[in-house]
Structures are given as structure tokens and as C-alpha cells.
Write an enzyme that holds these catalytic residues in place. Sequence first.
Site, short mmCIF file in Angstrom:
data_model
loop_
_atom_site.label_atom_id
_atom_site.label_comp_id
_atom_site.label_asym_id
_atom_site.label_seq_id
_atom_site.Cartn_x
_atom_site.Cartn_y
_atom_site.Cartn_z
N GLN A 1 0.93 -1.12 0.00
CA GLN A 1 0.00 0.00 0.00
C GLN A 1 0.97 1.17 0.00
OE1 GLN A 1 -1.67 2.92 -0.08
NE2 GLN A 1 -1.28 3.05 2.12
N SER B 1 12.23 2.64 1.16
CA SER B 1 11.82 3.96 0.70
C SER B 1 12.53 5.10 1.45
CB SER B 1 10.31 4.10 0.91
OG SER B 1 9.92 5.45 0.83
N GLU C 1 11.08 7.54 2.40
CA GLU C 1 10.15 7.97 3.45
C GLU C 1 10.62 7.53 4.82
OE1 GLU C 1 6.90 9.54 4.04
OE2 GLU C 1 7.68 10.60 2.31
N TYR D 1 2.87 4.63 6.62
CA TYR D 1 3.61 4.01 5.51
C TYR D 1 5.10 3.98 5.81
CZ TYR D 1 5.94 3.71 0.96
OH TYR D 1 6.77 3.36 -0.08
N ASN E 1 11.87 9.24 -4.57
CA ASN E 1 10.68 9.27 -5.45
C ASN E 1 11.07 9.07 -6.92
OD1 ASN E 1 10.22 10.76 -2.97
ND2 ASN E 1 8.20 11.23 -3.81
N PHE F 1 -0.53 10.22 -6.93
CA PHE F 1 0.74 10.83 -6.53
C PHE F 1 0.84 12.21 -7.17
CE2 PHE F 1 1.17 6.27 -6.22
CZ PHE F 1 1.58 6.15 -4.91
P1 NAP Z 1 2.43 1.10 -6.94
O1 NAP Z 1 2.34 1.55 -8.35
O2 NAP Z 1 1.46 1.58 -5.95
O3 NAP Z 1 2.39 -0.51 -6.96
C1 NAP Z 1 2.15 -1.25 -5.80
C2 NAP Z 1 1.89 -2.69 -6.20
O4 NAP Z 1 1.61 -3.46 -5.02
C3 NAP Z 1 0.68 -2.87 -7.11
O5 NAP Z 1 0.97 -3.87 -8.05
C4 NAP Z 1 -0.40 -3.37 -6.15
O6 NAP Z 1 -1.41 -4.13 -6.77
C5 NAP Z 1 0.45 -4.25 -5.26
N1 NAP Z 1 -0.21 -4.61 -4.01
C6 NAP Z 1 -0.85 -3.78 -3.13
N2 NAP Z 1 -1.33 -4.50 -2.10
C7 NAP Z 1 -1.00 -5.80 -2.34
C8 NAP Z 1 -1.23 -7.01 -1.65
N3 NAP Z 1 -1.90 -7.05 -0.49
N4 NAP Z 1 -0.75 -8.17 -2.18
C9 NAP Z 1 -0.09 -8.15 -3.36
N5 NAP Z 1 0.15 -7.03 -4.07
C10 NAP Z 1 -0.30 -5.87 -3.56
O7 NAP Z 1 3.88 1.41 -6.35
P2 NAP Z 1 5.27 1.67 -7.12
O8 NAP Z 1 5.45 3.13 -7.28
O9 NAP Z 1 5.35 0.76 -8.27
O10 NAP Z 1 6.30 1.22 -6.01
C11 NAP Z 1 6.79 -0.12 -5.94
C12 NAP Z 1 7.34 -0.38 -4.55
O11 NAP Z 1 8.40 0.53 -4.28
C13 NAP Z 1 6.33 -0.16 -3.43
O12 NAP Z 1 6.64 -1.08 -2.41
C14 NAP Z 1 6.60 1.26 -2.96
O13 NAP Z 1 6.19 1.42 -1.63
C15 NAP Z 1 8.11 1.30 -3.11
N6 NAP Z 1 8.69 2.63 -3.35
C16 NAP Z 1 8.20 3.41 -4.36
C17 NAP Z 1 8.79 4.64 -4.62
C18 NAP Z 1 8.29 5.54 -5.73
O14 NAP Z 1 8.64 6.73 -5.71
N7 NAP Z 1 7.55 5.02 -6.68
C19 NAP Z 1 9.88 5.06 -3.84
C20 NAP Z 1 10.36 4.21 -2.84
C21 NAP Z 1 9.76 2.99 -2.61
P3 NAP Z 1 -2.87 -3.49 -7.10
O15 NAP Z 1 -2.73 -2.90 -8.47
O16 NAP Z 1 -3.77 -4.67 -7.04
O17 NAP Z 1 -3.15 -2.45 -6.06
O1 G4F Z 2 3.57 12.30 -4.62
P1 G4F Z 2 3.43 12.06 -3.18
O2 G4F Z 2 2.15 11.47 -2.70
O3 G4F Z 2 4.67 11.14 -2.78
P2 G4F Z 2 5.39 10.84 -1.39
O4 G4F Z 2 4.53 11.10 -0.24
O5 G4F Z 2 6.71 11.53 -1.42
O6 G4F Z 2 5.60 9.26 -1.49
C1 G4F Z 2 6.08 8.65 -2.67
O7 G4F Z 2 7.49 8.58 -2.60
C2 G4F Z 2 8.00 7.73 -1.55
C3 G4F Z 2 9.54 7.80 -1.62
O8 G4F Z 2 9.98 8.94 -0.93
C4 G4F Z 2 7.49 6.34 -1.77
F1 G4F Z 2 8.02 5.50 -0.83
C5 G4F Z 2 5.98 6.33 -1.71
O9 G4F Z 2 5.50 5.02 -1.96
C6 G4F Z 2 5.45 7.26 -2.79
O10 G4F Z 2 5.77 6.71 -4.04
O11 G4F Z 2 3.67 13.41 -2.37
C7 G4F Z 2 4.83 14.21 -2.55
C8 G4F Z 2 4.65 15.53 -1.80
C9 G4F Z 2 4.19 15.37 -0.35
O12 G4F Z 2 4.91 16.23 0.49
C10 G4F Z 2 2.73 15.80 -0.38
O13 G4F Z 2 2.26 16.38 0.84
O14 G4F Z 2 3.63 16.28 -2.46
C11 G4F Z 2 2.79 16.84 -1.48
N1 G4F Z 2 1.46 17.13 -2.07
C12 G4F Z 2 0.91 18.36 -2.18
N2 G4F Z 2 -0.32 18.27 -2.71
C13 G4F Z 2 0.58 16.22 -2.53
C14 G4F Z 2 -0.54 16.95 -2.93
N3 G4F Z 2 0.65 14.87 -2.64
C15 G4F Z 2 -0.40 14.23 -3.18
N4 G4F Z 2 -0.35 12.89 -3.33
N5 G4F Z 2 -1.54 14.91 -3.58
C16 G4F Z 2 -1.67 16.27 -3.48
O15 G4F Z 2 -2.68 16.84 -3.84
#
Ligand code: NAP
Ligand code: G4F
Length: 332
Positions: free
Chosen positions: A87, A129, A131, A152, A181, A191
Site C-alpha cells: 500500500q 523507501s 520515506e 507508511y 521518489n 501521486f
Molecule cells: P504502486 O504503483 O502503488 O504498486 C504497488 C503494487 O503493489 C501494485 O501492483 C499493487 O497491486 C500491489 N499490491 C498492493 N497491495 C497488495 C497485496 N496485499 N498483495 C499483493 N500485491 C499488492 O507502487 P510503485 O510506485 O510501483 O512502487 C513499488 C514499490 O516501491 C512499493 O513497495 C513502494 O512502496 C516502493 N517505493 C516506491 C517509490 C516511488 O517513488 N515510486 C519510492 C520508494 C519505494 P494493485 O494494483 O492490485 O493495487
Molecule cells: O507524490 P506524493 O504522494 O509522494 P510521497 O509522499 O513523497 O511518497 C512517494 O514517494 C516515496 C519515496 O519517498 C514512496 F516511498 C511512496 O511510496 C510514494 O511513491 O507526495 C509528494 C509531496 C508530499 O509532500 C505531499 O504532501 O507532495 C505533497 N502534495 C501536495 N499536494 C501532494 C498533494 N501529494 C499528493 N499525493 N496529492 C496532493 O494533492
Amino acid sequence: MQKVAFITGVNGQDGSYLAELLLEKDYEVYGLLRRSSSPLHSNWRLDQIKTGRERLHLRYGDVTDGVSLRQQIEEIQPDEVYNLAAQSDVGISFGVAEQTAEVTGLGALRVLEAIRAAAPQAKFYQASSSEMFGLSAPPQNEDTRFHPRSPYGCAKTYAHHVTVNYREAYGIFAASGILFNHESPRRGENFVTRKITKAVAAIAAGWQDELRLGNLEAKRDWGFAGDYAEAMWLMLQQSEPADYVIGTGEAHSVRDFCELAFAEVGLDWQNYVRHDPKLKRPADVDCLVADASKAYQILGWKPQLSFEQLVAEMVRSDQQLLRDYQLNSLDG
Ligand code: NAP
Ligand code: G4F
């Protein structure tokens, strides 16, 4: 010999880029998919993969179900396991804290346990992450103290520590990528980057009047997801398991992102963006900037796409999606 990989979260943003990369490298790829009432919609990212689709095998499962994880891993006997399932929405995690802990935190433990029981030779990647750093001052590297600011972030910190623990306790090849990110046209629409680029496309086309955002001052180190999938793979090709920070070393505010994205279509963001205090989080992370020098040196990894190119690419993609949608509506 052909390698076999197992990816949880395969249909997410990163899962789709990683699957694409591994298929290009001739892997046999197994992906864990949650059952959905609209399966076509949940596979929209995987549908974009062109090469090696016949080597991509999707299996229903869930990281909250340890029994099925063990069965799958026993049967598949993967060389590499990538745990990307989560999540992953930080803002939403405040409202579903317990479920986030189950999936994002304990999910990693269940995958590790399945490996320990059924395929201890498999190499394991954990999607950690930035985070986890939360309040700790930038730039952040592998030695920076964790101070998570959300359910998270707390769940990811648990998953990170348990990954290190299984490496130390059981000798499993377990590596954590502490990724900052990363975004792309395949980014989820909740996001902030994708919310902005989707709104820019809609506003430019006259379909939307304004964009409501929360914290505009937050700074993030935004890179391109395709580049980060390469880093995940590289971590599992090393002789020893370790943890690596992955990022660009550049920070930009949400405000900067808006300015650039609106400028891409010739508009001034200040005429459209409205601050909405309801979108602020109970606690936020002010500034994340990666010091990824360890990854640069040991993995030989470097980001390829610049921030400006990333923003432009995401805006263009959302404009194209809107045009396709309009054409399809006319056809219908
Ligand atoms: P995402 O697009 O939200 O993908 C998350 C995946 O997890 C989706 O395939 C989702 O499937 C699956 N999932 C959720 N709940 C599950 C469950 N109970 N069992 C099995 N699968 C489940 O996230 P992402 O951006 O690709 O990120 C990939 C990973 O890297 C995540 O762990 C995220 O927290 C981590 N991460 C991301 C970032 C970033 O900036 N993108 C940075 C640091 C770490 P559904 O489609 O069914 O929901
Ligand atoms: O795009 P965000 O939701 O990403 P956030 O919280 O940085 O988390 C993402 O990056 C993490 C790695 O650092 C991952 F682990 C995590 O799974 C995810 O992919 O928000 C970025 C920033 C935050 O400070 C938020 O408060 O944007 C700010 N923001 C301002 N307005 C908003 C909004 N974020 C969202 N989602 N929606 C808004 O309307």
C-alpha cells in the site's frame, strides 16, 4: 542458463518497468497479481510491454497470504525475488494504517519466510523507501537515521529492518534499495506528479479549470522509474547483499514541478493551482535529497533522464492519453 524471477506488485508502476527489463534480459518472469473485479483495468501497465510477453506468467496471490506465497515460491523456485507489493500511498496510509502495516510491513516478512522455507538460495530485493528518513536532514544516505513520519514510513522501516535481519540471521541474499521518489507516465494518478501532469493536460484541453493541491513547499528528489528498475536488478547481480540509496541528488519543490509542467503547455501555473488545506497530511516530510554515491561507485548506476525531461515526458503522455480518449469517444 535462463534465470527465473518472481515479482510481487508486478502490475504497479515499478513492477511493470522491472518486468519489462527482465524480459528484455531473457528472464522467465512470474508476477503476483491480486484478484480484481476488473482485471483488464488492473493490467494497464503490463499491457504496454512489447518484448517477451510469452515469458511473463501472472499468478493470483496476495502478500497478506503467507501460505500461498510459500506455495508459489516452492513451485517456481526463483533465482531472484523482488518484493514491490505495498500500500504505497503515504497520504492514504494515515487512514488505513493497520492495512498498510499488514501489506507494506508484514508483507515483506511473509515473502522472506517463504524464501527461507522453500527457496533459501533465492536472492531477495526489498523495495525500501526514502520515506524512512522522514525528518532527518538532507542529503540522506545509507547511514542516515530513520525518522518516519507516516504509517507508511513506519511500515517500510519495519520491512527494511526485517530484511537486514534475515540476511544476518539466516544468510539469505537480501538487499534493500532505499529508493527516492521516481515517476513516469505509468505513475499512479494519486501521486502529486501525475496528479499535476494529468491536470495540466486537461486544463490545456479546456476540460478542467483548476488544480487543488496541499503542501506546495515539500521538496522531493524525483527520478525516472525506468532508471530505478535497472538499479534494483543491479543490486541482485552483486557478489554480496547490501543496502543502497538510489536517487538523483537534486531536489525540487511541488511548486517547481507545477511551474515546469504548466510551462510545458505554455500556461502560468499560478492562474490554475489552488492551495487546499484539506489535502495537507497530519505530518509531512519536508525535504528528501539522495546521496547515492555508494550506488554510483559500487553498482555503476547513474540516472539517465533529467528532471526537466521527466516532467516533459509525463505531460506529453497525459496529453496523448486525453487525445486517444477523445478519439475513442468519437468512434463510440
Ligand atoms: P504502486 O504503483 O502503488 O504498486 C504497488 C503494487 O503493489 C501494485 O501492483 C499493487 O497491486 C500491489 N499490491 C498492493 N497491495 C497488495 C497485496 N496485499 N498483495 C499483493 N500485491 C499488492 O507502487 P510503485 O510506485 O510501483 O512502487 C513499488 C514499490 O516501491 C512499493 O513497495 C513502494 O512502496 C516502493 N517505493 C516506491 C517509490 C516511488 O517513488 N515510486 C519510492 C520508494 C519505494 P494493485 O494494483 O492490485 O493495487
Ligand atoms: O507524490 P506524493 O504522494 O509522494 P510521497 O509522499 O513523497 O511518497 C512517494 O514517494 C516515496 C519515496 O519517498 C514512496 F516511498 C511512496 O511510496 C510514494 O511513491 O507526495 C509528494 C509531496 C508530499 O509532500 C505531499 O504532501 O507532495 C505533497 N502534495 C501536495 N499536494 C501532494 C498533494 N501529494 C499528493 N499525493 N496529492 C496532493 O494533492
